[in-house]
Design a protein around this motif. Structure first.
Motif, PDB file in Angstrom:
ATOM      1  N   VAL A 133     -48.936 -30.032 -78.049  1.00  0.00           N
ATOM      2  CA  VAL A 133     -49.343 -28.773 -78.695  1.00  0.00           C
ATOM      3  C   VAL A 133     -49.654 -27.710 -77.643  1.00  0.00           C
ATOM      4  N   CYS A 134     -50.309 -28.117 -76.551  1.00  0.00           N
ATOM      5  CA  CYS A 134     -50.633 -27.169 -75.479  1.00  0.00           C
ATOM      6  C   CYS A 134     -49.378 -26.591 -74.840  1.00  0.00           C
ATOM      7  N   CYS A 135     -48.381 -27.439 -74.621  1.00  0.00           N
ATOM      8  CA  CYS A 135     -47.128 -26.950 -74.027  1.00  0.00           C
ATOM      9  C   CYS A 135     -46.515 -25.865 -74.897  1.00  0.00           C
ATOM     10  N   LEU A 136     -46.475 -26.092 -76.199  1.00  0.00           N
ATOM     11  CA  LEU A 136     -45.913 -25.102 -77.107  1.00  0.00           C
ATOM     12  C   LEU A 136     -46.757 -23.835 -77.120  1.00  0.00           C
ATOM     13  N   SER A 137     -48.080 -23.987 -77.104  1.00  0.00           N
ATOM     14  CA  SER A 137     -48.972 -22.830 -77.154  1.00  0.00           C
ATOM     15  C   SER A 137     -48.852 -21.974 -75.902  1.00  0.00           C
ATOM     16  N   MET A 138     -48.652 -22.611 -74.747  1.00  0.00           N
ATOM     17  CA  MET A 138     -48.543 -21.853 -73.504  1.00  0.00           C
ATOM     18  C   MET A 138     -47.310 -20.962 -73.483  1.00  0.00           C
ATOM     19  N   GLY A 139     -46.343 -21.248 -74.334  1.00  0.00           N
ATOM     20  CA  GLY A 139     -45.168 -20.392 -74.403  1.00  0.00           C
ATOM     21  C   GLY A 139     -45.461 -19.005 -74.943  1.00  0.00           C
ATOM     22  N   PHE A 140     -46.596 -18.842 -75.636  1.00  0.00           N
ATOM     23  CA  PHE A 140     -46.965 -17.540 -76.194  1.00  0.00           C
ATOM     24  C   PHE A 140     -47.896 -16.752 -75.270  1.00  0.00           C
ATOM     25  N   ALA A 141     -48.179 -17.271 -74.095  1.00  0.00           N
ATOM     26  CA  ALA A 141     -49.013 -16.559 -73.119  1.00  0.00           C
ATOM     27  C   ALA A 141     -48.128 -15.618 -72.311  1.00  0.00           C
ATOM     28  N   ALA A 204     -33.946 -22.733 -70.929  1.00  0.00           N
ATOM     29  CA  ALA A 204     -34.138 -21.287 -70.891  1.00  0.00           C
ATOM     30  C   ALA A 204     -32.827 -20.569 -70.616  1.00  0.00           C
ATOM     31  N   GLY A 205     -31.984 -21.143 -69.750  1.00  0.00           N
ATOM     32  CA  GLY A 205     -30.706 -20.510 -69.451  1.00  0.00           C
ATOM     33  C   GLY A 205     -29.731 -20.557 -70.612  1.00  0.00           C
ATOM     34  N   SER A 206     -29.812 -21.597 -71.445  1.00  0.00           N
ATOM     35  CA  SER A 206     -28.859 -21.744 -72.545  1.00  0.00           C
ATOM     36  C   SER A 206     -29.160 -20.806 -73.714  1.00  0.00           C
ATOM     37  N   ILE A 207     -30.438 -20.400 -73.885  1.00  0.00           N
ATOM     38  CA  ILE A 207     -30.785 -19.545 -75.032  1.00  0.00           C
ATOM     39  C   ILE A 207     -31.375 -18.220 -74.572  1.00  0.00           C
ATOM     40  N   ILE A 213     -37.259 -12.752 -79.912  1.00  0.00           N
ATOM     41  CA  ILE A 213     -38.487 -13.507 -79.668  1.00  0.00           C
ATOM     42  C   ILE A 213     -38.508 -14.101 -78.265  1.00  0.00           C
ATOM     43  N   TRP A 214     -37.327 -14.473 -77.758  1.00  0.00           N
ATOM     44  CA  TRP A 214     -37.273 -15.051 -76.418  1.00  0.00           C
ATOM     45  C   TRP A 214     -37.546 -13.987 -75.353  1.00  0.00           C
ATOM     46  N   GLN A 215     -37.206 -12.739 -75.664  1.00  0.00           N
ATOM     47  CA  GLN A 215     -37.501 -11.660 -74.720  1.00  0.00           C
ATOM     48  C   GLN A 215     -38.981 -11.278 -74.755  1.00  0.00           C
ATOM     49  N   ARG A 216     -39.587 -11.402 -75.909  1.00  0.00           N
ATOM     50  CA  ARG A 216     -41.005 -11.081 -76.015  1.00  0.00           C
ATOM     51  C   ARG A 216     -41.858 -12.168 -75.367  1.00  0.00           C
ATOM     52  N   PHE A 217     -41.422 -13.411 -75.505  1.00  0.00           N
ATOM     53  CA  PHE A 217     -42.143 -14.542 -74.897  1.00  0.00           C
ATOM     54  C   PHE A 217     -41.179 -15.256 -73.948  1.00  0.00           C
ATOM     55  N   PRO A 218     -41.129 -14.829 -72.691  1.00  0.00           N
ATOM     56  CA  PRO A 218     -40.106 -15.338 -71.754  1.00  0.00           C
ATOM     57  C   PRO A 218     -40.190 -16.841 -71.495  1.00  0.00           C
ATOM     58  N   LEU A 220     -41.318 -19.170 -73.674  1.00  0.00           N
ATOM     59  CA  LEU A 220     -41.410 -19.973 -74.891  1.00  0.00           C
ATOM     60  C   LEU A 220     -40.345 -21.067 -74.927  1.00  0.00           C
ATOM     61  N   SER A 221     -39.108 -20.715 -74.561  1.00  0.00           N
ATOM     62  CA  SER A 221     -38.034 -21.710 -74.622  1.00  0.00           C
ATOM     63  C   SER A 221     -38.292 -22.869 -73.663  1.00  0.00           C
ATOM     64  N   SER A 222     -38.741 -22.560 -72.452  1.00  0.00           N
ATOM     65  CA  SER A 222     -39.008 -23.626 -71.492  1.00  0.00           C
ATOM     66  C   SER A 222     -40.212 -24.468 -71.907  1.00  0.00           C
ATOM     67  N   GLN A 223     -41.218 -23.835 -72.520  1.00  0.00           N
ATOM     68  CA  GLN A 223     -42.394 -24.595 -72.961  1.00  0.00           C
ATOM     69  C   GLN A 223     -42.081 -25.460 -74.181  1.00  0.00           C
ATOM     70  N   ILE A 224     -41.137 -25.024 -75.007  1.00  0.00           N
ATOM     71  CA  ILE A 224     -40.678 -25.881 -76.113  1.00  0.00           C
ATOM     72  C   ILE A 224     -40.035 -27.151 -75.558  1.00  0.00           C
ATOM     73  N   ALA A 225     -39.249 -26.989 -74.483  1.00  0.00           N
ATOM     74  CA  ALA A 225     -38.642 -28.159 -73.850  1.00  0.00           C
ATOM     75  C   ALA A 225     -39.715 -29.084 -73.290  1.00  0.00           C
ATOM     76  N   CYS A 226     -40.728 -28.502 -72.643  1.00  0.00           N
ATOM     77  CA  CYS A 226     -41.831 -29.302 -72.098  1.00  0.00           C
ATOM     78  C   CYS A 226     -42.570 -30.042 -73.216  1.00  0.00           C
ATOM     79  N   GLY A 227     -42.901 -29.319 -74.293  1.00  0.00           N
ATOM     80  CA  GLY A 227     -43.602 -29.938 -75.410  1.00  0.00           C
ATOM     81  C   GLY A 227     -42.796 -31.029 -76.084  1.00  0.00           C
ATOM     82  N   SER A 228     -41.471 -30.832 -76.150  1.00  0.00           N
ATOM     83  CA  SER A 228     -40.619 -31.836 -76.783  1.00  0.00           C
ATOM     84  C   SER A 228     -40.608 -33.132 -75.979  1.00  0.00           C
TER      85      SER A 228
END
Length: 522
Positions: A133-141, A204-207, A213-218, A220-228
Motif C-alpha cells: 500500500v505504501c508503494c502505491l501511495s508514494m506514487g502520488f507524492a 515507466a518507459g512503456s507507459i 495522470i502519468w504526467q501529473r504523477f511522474p 506513479l507507474s514505477s511505484q505501481i510496479a514496486c507495489g505489485s
C-alpha cells in the motif's frame, strides 16, 4: 554466560548461576550433535521444509530491499539529471528522505515486542501488505514534503520485515555455524533489491506517453510496479510461510505427562534413592524491554552499532558529493555517470566476500575478534582514502581505482559488521520468546542513521562560506572521528550477557523444575 534460543533443563538454581563467569553449554552442544545425526539419518522431508521456509524469509527480506530502492525514482523526480550527483544540495535532499525512512524504522521496537507475543508470521504479513500500500501511495507524492511523509510511513511499515526476518532466521537455525551462514547472505540479498528500480524504469518507459495522470504523477507507474512486486511476495508468504515462534501448541498437561515419565524413570531404584518429581511447568514469558535496556552488555553493543550506523550512513549519503568531487579538493574523482554503476558492482563483490569470509571467521575465532578488527579499520579507511587520492591525482586511472577500492572496502566492512552485530544481538537473548524484542531494540540505531542528515546539512550550509576542499576534508575528519570512537567502544562489547550481571535471576525461568527428595545419609 547465556546460550542462544534454547531453554535447557538445569539442576543448578538460577540464582547460583551468577557465581559462574561462564556456563558451558554442554546440553546445547549435545542437541546440535543430535540434530546433525538426525540429518545424517535421512530426514529429507524436514530438511526440505526448513529450506523452503528459509527461502521464503529471504524473499520477504528482498521485499524490504525493493522498498528501499524506490527512493531512486523519487530523487529523479525531485532533482534534474545534471544535479543528480556531485552537488551538496542533492546530498542534503537524499539525506532528508533517508532520515525520514530511518525515523520510521525505529518502530521496529514495537514490532519486535509484538512478534514475541503474537508470532512472527502475523507481523511479517502486516508489514508486507502495508508495504504494498505504501508503494502505491508514494506514487502520488509530487513534492519534498509529501515524499518525506510517505518515506517515514514506509520506514515505519518496513521495519516489521527487518525485525521478523532476523528473528525467524534465529528461530530456524539449528547450530551457530548455520545461523552465521544464514545471516551472512542478507547483504547479498539486499543488493538484489536493485531489481526494483530496473523494473520500475521498464514500466515507466512503456507507459510514459499515455494518459495525463502519468504526467501529473511522474512516479506513479514505477511505484505501481514496486507495489505489485511486494504484493506478489505478500500473497505468496500468506500461503506458504509457517510460524517459527515456538507457540504453546502442546498443553501443559501433555508436557507434564512426558516429564512425569522421565521422573518415573529417574526414580527407578532402591528406596534409599532420592525421589524426583515434577514440581512445575511454565511457558517462559518474554523478557520486557525495560529488563533488556538495563543489561549493560546490551547497551554497550547498541551504542557501538549506533556509531557504526552513523558514520556508515553518513558516508553513503555524502558519497554522491565526495565521489564526484575532484581529488585536488579532497574528493574521490569518480565521474558522475560511473558512480552508481561502480557502487552496484562493488556491493555485489562485497556481498560475496562477506558470505565467504564471515561464517568461517566466526567458526574459527568467534564474534568479537572480527567485529573489533573491522571497527579498527573504519577510521583508517576514512583517513587514508583522501590522502591516497591526492597522491595519485595526476593519474585518472589510479584515482578511479583507489576510489573504487575504498568504496568496496567500506561496503565489505559495513556489511560484515552488520552481520556480526545481528549475530551478537541474537546471542543477547536467552530464549526464542524474547528474540523479537531484542532485535527490535536493534532498530534504535536507525535514529543515528537519521543523524546523517545533520552532517550533510551542516556541510550544505557551510559550503558557501568555505571552499570545497575545506568542506570535503572536514567531512573526512568527522567520519574518521566517528569511526575512532566506534572502534574504542567495540573493545567493551561482550559476546554474550551474563546472569545476574545483565539479567536478574528472577526474570529467567526454566521450563521444568525437578524436586529431589531422599535420605541425605544414603
Amino acid at each position: 554466560m547465556l546460550g542462544f534460543h534454547r531453554r535447557t533443563r538445569s539442576l543448578i538454581p538460577v540464582k547460583d548461576l551468577g557465581k559462574y563467569d561462564k556456563v558451558e553449554m554442554i546440553e546445547e552442544e549435545e542437541r546440535e550433535l543430535d540434530d546433525e545425526v538426525d540429518c545424517e539419518m535421512g530426514m529429507e522431508a524436514p530438511a526440505k521444509t526448513h529450506q523452503k521456509q528459509l527461502t521464503l524469509i529471504y524473499i520477504i527480506f528482498l521485499a524490504e530491499a525493493i522498498m528501499v530502492s524506490s527512493l531512486q525514482s523519487q530523487l529523479k523526480m525531485l532533482i534534474s539529471n545534471d544535479e543528480f550527483c556531485g552537488n551538496l544540495s542533492t546530498s542534503y535532499l537524499r539525506s532528508v528522505l533517508d532520515c525520514a525512512y530511518a525515523f520510521g524504522g525505529t518502530a521496529g521496537i514495537f514490532w519486535g515486542y509484538l512478534a514475541d507475543r503474537i508470532g512472527r508470521r502475523p507481523v511479517a504479513l502486516m508489514g508486507l501488505f502495508g508495504m504494498s500500500v505504501c508503494c502505491l501511495s508514494m506514487g502520488f507524492a509530487t513534492d519534498v514534503v509529501s515524499c518525506t511523509i510517505f518515506r517515514f510511513i514506509a520506514g515505519l511499515v518496513s521495519s516489521t520485515i527487518m525485525v521478523t526476518t532476523l528473528t525467524m532466521i534465529g528461530d530456524i537455525s539449528v547450530t551457530h555455524a548455520e545461523r552465521a551462514r544464514n545471516v551472512a547472505r542478507l547483504p547479498l540479498i539486499a543488493l538484489c533489491g536493485s531489481i526494483g528500480p530496473i523494473i520500475q524504469g521498464m514500466v515507466a518507459g512503456s507507459i510514459k506517453a499515455s494518459g495525463a495522470i502519468w504526467q501529473r504523477f511522474p512516479t506513479l507507474s514505477s511505484q505501481i510496479a514496486c507495489g505489485s512486486l511486494v504484493l506478489v511476495i505478500a500473497v505468496t508468504t500468506c500461503v506458504m510461510l509457517e510460524e517459527t515462534l515456538p507457540m504453546q501448541s502442546q498443553s501443559s498437561s501433555d508436557t507434564a505427562d512426558v516429564d512425569s515419565e522421565k521422573a518415573s524413570f529417574l526414580n527407578a531404584g532402591s528406596l534409599n534413592e532420592p525421589y524426583i518429581r515434577v514440581v512445575d511447568f511454565v511457558r517462559p514469558e518474554p523478557i520486557s524491554i525495560n529488563q533488556f535496556i538495563q543489561a549493560p552488555s546490551l547497551l554497550v553493543l547498541l551504542s557501538s552499532f549506533s556509531l557504526l550506523s552513523l558514520h556508515a550512513s553518513t558516508f553513503d549519503v555524502l558519497l554522491p558529493h565526495l565521489g564526484h568531487s575532484s581529488t585536488r579538493h579532497g574528493g574521490m574523482g569518480i565521474p558522475c555517470g560511473w558512480l552508481g554503476f561502480a557502487v552496484l558492482i562493488v556491493r555485489g563483490i562485497a556481498g560475496v566476500v562477506i558470505l565467504r569470509t564471515i561464517p568461517k571467521a566466526v567458526e574459527k575465532v568467534g564474534l568479537l575478534r572480527p567485529y573489533r578488527s573491522i571497527s579498527l579499520l573504519f577510521p583508517s579507511l576514512y583517513s587514508i582514502t583522501p590522502l591516497l587520492a591526492v597522491l595519485v591525482a595526476c593519474s585518472p586511472i589510479f584515482t578511479a581505482l583507489i576510489s573504487t577500492v575504498a568504496i568496496f572496502v567500506k561496503h565489505a566492512l559495513t556489511g560484515g559488521a552488520s552481520v556480526l552485530v545481528a549475530l551478537l544481538m541474537l546471542n543477547a537473548t536467552p530464549d526464542a520468546f524474547s528474540a523479537g524484542t531484542v532485535i527490535g531494540l536493534m532498530q534504535v540505531a536507525s535514529l543515528f542513521k537519521a543523524l546523517a542528515v545533520a552532517v550533510s546539512g551542516a556541510s550544505f550550509y557551510l559550503s558557501n562560506d568555505f571552499s570545497v576542499a575545506t568542506t570535503n576534508y572536514a567531512l573526512w575528519t568527522i567520519l574518521a572521528l566517528f569511526g575512532a570512537v566506534g572502534a574504542a567502544l567495540a573493545w567493551f562489547v561482550r559476546e554474550r550477557p551474563s546472569v545476574e550481571r545483565d539479567f536478574p535471576s528472577e526474570v529467567l525461568c526454566w521450563e521444568t523444575c525437578f524436586d529431589a527428595e531422599g535420605n541425605p545419609e544414603a
